[in-house]
Structures are given as structure tokens and as C-alpha cells.
Design a protein around this motif. Structure first.
Motif, PDB file in Angstrom:
ATOM      1  N   TYR A  37       0.820  -1.216   0.000  1.00 52.69           N
ATOM      2  CA  TYR A  37       0.000   0.000   0.000  1.00 52.69           C
ATOM      3  C   TYR A  37       0.857   1.272   0.000  1.00 52.69           C
ATOM      4  O   TYR A  37       2.050   1.226   0.290  1.00 52.69           O
ATOM      5  N   LEU A  92      -2.378  -8.582   3.020  1.00 59.82           N
ATOM      6  CA  LEU A  92      -3.768  -8.616   3.460  1.00 59.82           C
ATOM      7  C   LEU A  92      -4.160 -10.081   3.697  1.00 59.82           C
ATOM      8  O   LEU A  92      -4.061 -10.913   2.788  1.00 59.82           O
ATOM      9  N   TRP A 146      -7.966  -2.640   8.645  1.00 60.39           N
ATOM     10  CA  TRP A 146      -8.441  -1.531   7.816  1.00 60.39           C
ATOM     11  C   TRP A 146      -9.745  -1.045   8.422  1.00 60.39           C
ATOM     12  O   TRP A 146     -10.438  -1.818   9.088  1.00 60.39           O
ATOM     13  N   GLN A 149     -15.477  -1.685   5.725  1.00 60.94           N
ATOM     14  CA  GLN A 149     -15.593  -1.702   4.267  1.00 60.94           C
ATOM     15  C   GLN A 149     -16.944  -1.147   3.805  1.00 60.94           C
ATOM     16  O   GLN A 149     -17.997  -1.515   4.336  1.00 60.94           O
ATOM     17  N   ARG A 169     -14.157  -3.804  -8.859  1.00 59.67           N
ATOM     18  CA  ARG A 169     -12.768  -4.106  -8.507  1.00 59.67           C
ATOM     19  C   ARG A 169     -12.751  -4.972  -7.226  1.00 59.67           C
ATOM     20  O   ARG A 169     -13.261  -4.569  -6.193  1.00 59.67           O
ATOM     21  N   TYR A 171     -10.500  -7.378  -4.358  1.00 60.87           N
ATOM     22  CA  TYR A 171      -9.138  -7.472  -3.810  1.00 60.87           C
ATOM     23  C   TYR A 171      -8.854  -8.804  -3.128  1.00 60.87           C
ATOM     24  O   TYR A 171      -7.774  -9.022  -2.608  1.00 60.87           O
ATOM     25  N   ALA A 191      -4.543  -2.589  -4.688  1.00 63.80           N
ATOM     26  CA  ALA A 191      -4.860  -1.220  -4.266  1.00 63.80           C
ATOM     27  C   ALA A 191      -3.999  -0.183  -5.002  1.00 63.80           C
ATOM     28  O   ALA A 191      -4.485   0.886  -5.374  1.00 63.80           O
ATOM     29  N   SER A 208     -14.434  -1.320  -0.282  1.00 68.82           N
ATOM     30  CA  SER A 208     -13.161  -1.049   0.372  1.00 68.82           C
ATOM     31  C   SER A 208     -13.396   0.010   1.448  1.00 68.82           C
ATOM     32  O   SER A 208     -14.503   0.538   1.577  1.00 68.82           O
ATOM     33  N   SER A 209     -12.353   0.300   2.188  1.00 68.15           N
ATOM     34  CA  SER A 209     -12.491   1.293   3.260  1.00 68.15           C
ATOM     35  C   SER A 209     -12.360   2.713   2.711  1.00 68.15           C
ATOM     36  O   SER A 209     -11.891   2.919   1.579  1.00 68.15           O
ATOM     37  N   THR A 212      -8.569   3.438   1.506  1.00 68.00           N
ATOM     38  CA  THR A 212      -8.065   3.205   0.145  1.00 68.00           C
ATOM     39  C   THR A 212      -8.684   4.199  -0.841  1.00 68.00           C
ATOM     40  O   THR A 212      -8.019   4.674  -1.760  1.00 68.00           O
ATOM     41  N   PRO A 233     -11.064  -5.946   7.271  1.00 68.75           N
ATOM     42  CA  PRO A 233      -9.981  -6.890   6.971  1.00 68.75           C
ATOM     43  C   PRO A 233      -8.676  -6.429   7.619  1.00 68.75           C
ATOM     44  O   PRO A 233      -8.542  -5.260   7.981  1.00 68.75           O
TER      45      PRO A 233
HETATM   46  N1  PCA Z   1      -8.143  -1.437   1.506  1.00 61.02           N
HETATM   47  C1  PCA Z   1      -7.435  -2.488   0.838  1.00 61.02           C
HETATM   48  C2  PCA Z   1      -7.894  -3.743   1.492  1.00 61.02           C
HETATM   49  C3  PCA Z   1      -8.994  -3.376   2.384  1.00 61.02           C
HETATM   50  C4  PCA Z   1      -9.041  -1.899   2.360  1.00 61.02           C
HETATM   51  O1  PCA Z   1      -9.766  -1.203   3.061  1.00 61.02           O
HETATM   52  C5  PCA Z   1      -7.782  -2.524  -0.622  1.00 61.02           C
HETATM   53  O2  PCA Z   1      -8.759  -1.923  -1.063  1.00 61.02           O
HETATM   54  O3  PCA Z   1      -7.076  -3.225  -1.358  1.00 61.02           O
END
Ligand code: PCA
Length: 328
Positions: A37, A92, A146, A149, A169, A171, A191, A208-209, A212, A233
Motif C-alpha cells: 500500500y 492482506l 483496515w 468496508q 474491482r 481485492y 490497491a 473497500s475502506s 483506500t 480486513p
Molecule cells: N483497503 C485495501 C484492502 C482493504 C481496504 O480497506 C484494498 O482496497 O485493497
């Protein structure tokens, strides 16, 4: 990838053997630590502080972090550490579901949706996670979550019918499954490449959070983020067992202390930033909302199905983790 640098004195190399000229000389080995990341993301910042804390406290190893998949891409990190191509790395957990069903527990929708619940799930699943890592000749050092989500989309989503045909998308295997169950079209994208995927139309939605979305400036591509709180996650940092055993007991203690510090900092930071990220998304023009009743109910139905499927694939080991978690 192994570099030997000198500390405290001079050294000569004779026939490949390093001989110290002053009695106190020792070599410092560089440990490259791949991260998937952005360098500015709190996971990467904490990993860098962890690396510095260790490097400054002893002379055996110097840990150097490499963010954004620049040394190994996210999908390569686990294998690289396992094979000893590099001694330490971060990945992850749920992206490794194909390695073991134990890793899937980290992304079962609606099983643990708050920081305290996620911590309990971590504690309940940690012994099983450590067993898998041990089988792969790896050792867990620390794990950081994280934020919850949520669903990013380029149009309003009121029910899963609105997701039909959207490019999604993914992950990890769980997000691919959810996309399929919603009728969306999943593509696995790391990511670090998310912004580009949305910019080029390869992706139109993702779970996702806020973290990201913030790192990848998703407001440049989509207008909506629904705070679904589907799960939290975790990343984990692990070390190759051989590399670990090569360290002196003193250095091992220093690494364990830095790991405990990083984990504590990481859990606090994720929670602290969770709302901050939401504010940033909204400040940058995104509509940040809770998911509506219909969407929530439908997603919970998907979550239930996925929990049952997981219990079936993980058998009594899985049931044991869930029971320990529920008893907390
Ligand atoms: N961000 C990472 C994994 C979980 C998150 O919140 C992503 O989107 O790849």
C-alpha cells in the motif's frame, strides 16, 4: 537482495569470508520489507516506524520498507517471504484465502463489523492463523485492521439490482464472490492500481475502506460511498522462519517488542482515522451515506450465505473459531 554493510569498523573480504579488523566489527544485513500500500497510508507508516525501531536498537539487521508494491506486488509478497526471496513482508490476510480457509475468516461479511468485534475475531482466529503460517514456515509478527468496508460506485445504489453489470474491482476471493452474487463483474486489482483502473473504466465500483478511497483519490472517478460496515480486513506482517531463527535471542526480543508496539499503534490509528477518511471523501465531493434498508438487507443475506459456505469448507476448525469468537 541481501546486502551486507559494515558497522563499527573495517572489514576485509578474503576468499568470500569477511574478516573483521577490529574485534568489535559485525555486519548488518539489510532486510527488505515489501508492502503493498501507499507510503503515506498508516499501515505503511507504522511498518516504517517498526523497521526503524528495530534497526536503531541492534546491529544485526536493518529493515528497509518498500511501499506500493514497488519491490514485490501485493499478490507476490506472501510467496516471496515463504521462498526466502525476502525475509519479511506485509500482506492482506483475506487475499490469501486460497492458501487456507482460515485466512477467509478475515472477510466474511457482517461477522465482525466494529473494531472491538474485529479484535475479538483476530484473537479467536490467531492460533489457527499461526498454525497455517507455521506450516508455510512463516511467523506472525503483528496484524493491523483496515477501517470498515463500504461500497464505492459511480451511480446511486439502492439495492443489489443496481449493481447488475457494473465492473467491480475485487481485492480477494470474498469480494469477487460478493460481486458475482450481486450480478456485478469482478476483476482482481491491487490497491496500488485502483486509481488507474477507475480512470480507464476497468472498474466502476468496489468494496473497500475510506482509507483506500482516500489514498487513491476515488472522488476523481466515482460519486458515491456507502458506509456498509461489511467487515474490517487486516494486514499481517510475517517473517520467514529461517531468517527468524538466524537472529540472536536479543534481536528476536527487539523484533517482538517492536511488533507489539506496531500492533497497538495500528489498531488505535485505524479507529482514529476511520471517521477522518469519511470526512475527507465527503470534503472532496463524494456523497457519503449509510446503505439504505433494502441494500443492507440484501448484503446481509449474501453475508449469511458466505458464512454458511465458509463453515462448510472449513469444517470443525472453522466452527471452533466462530464459537470462540461468539463466546467473547
Ligand atoms: N483497503 C485495501 C484492502 C482493504 C481496504 O480497506 C484494498 O482496497 O485493497
Amino acid at each position: 537482495m541481501k546486502k551486507v554493510t559494515l558497522k563499527n569498523g573495517m572489514k576485509v573480504i578474503i576468499g568470500g569470508v569477511a574478516i573483521s579488523l577490529s574485534g568489535l566489527t559485525f555486519a548488518t544485513e539489510t532486510w527488505d520489507m515489501p508492502l503493498a500500500y501507499s507510503a503515506t497510508n498508516y499501515h505503511s507508516v507504522i511498518a516504517k516506524e517498526f523497521a526503524e525501531q528495530i534497526s536503531e536498537a541492534q546491529g544485526e539487521i536493518e529493515i528497509v520498507t518498500h511501499a506500493s508494491g514497488s519491490l514485490f506486488k501485493g499478490g507476490e509478497i506472501y510467496g516471496a517471504v515463504r521462498k526466502g526471496l525476502t525475509p519479511i513482508g506485509e500482506r492482506l490476510v483475506s487475499a490469501l484465502s486460497n492458501e487456507s480457509p482460515v485466512y477467509s475468516i478475515d472477510a466474511i461479511p457482517f461477522l465482525a463489523t466494529t473494531f472491538p468485534a474485529s479484535w475479538d475475531l483476530y484473537q479467536a482466529s490467531k492460533p489457527a492463523m499461526e498454525d497455517v503460517l507455521k506450516k508455510h514456515r512463516l511467523k506472525l509478527l503483528y496484524s493491523v485492521p483496515w477501517p470498515p468496508q463500504g461500497l464505492y460506485a459511480n451511480k446511486p445504489i439502492n439495492s443489489i439490482a443496481d449493481m447488475k453489470g457494473l465492473k467491480f474491482r475485487a481485492y480477494n476471493p470474498a469480494t469477487s464472490t460478493i460481486a458475482e452474487l450481486m450480478g456485478a463483474i469482478p476483476t482482481k486489482i491491487e490497491a496500488a492500481e485502483v486509481s488507474q483502473a477507475f480512470a480507464t473504466g476497468v472498474a466502476e465500483s468496489m468494496l473497500s475502506s475510506g482509507s483506500t478511497g482516500y489514498d487513491q483519490k476515488l472522488w476523481e472517478h466515482v460519486d458515491y460511498w456507502y458506509d456498509v460496515k461489511a467487515w474490517l480486513p487486516k494486514n499481517m506482517v510475517f517473517v520467514n522462519e529461517r531468517a527468524w531463527k538466524g537472529l540472536s535471542p536479543e534481536t528476536q526480543q527487539i523484533v517482538l517488542k517492536a511488533s507489539a508496539d506496531a500492533e497497538k499503534k495500528g489498531w488505535a490509528k485505524a479507529e482514529e482515522l476511520s471517521n477522518w477518511y469519511k470526512t475527507e471523501l465527503s470534503k472532496n465531493g463524494m456523497k457519503v451515506e449509510y446503505a439504505g434498508a433494502k441494500l443492507t438487507e440484501e448484503l446481509q443475506g449474501i453475508g449469511l450465505k458466505m458464512t454458511m459456505d465458509w463453515l462448510e469448507s472449513s469444517g470443525s476448525d472453522g466452527q471452533k473459531i466462530i464459537d470462540t469468537f461468539k463466546a467473547k
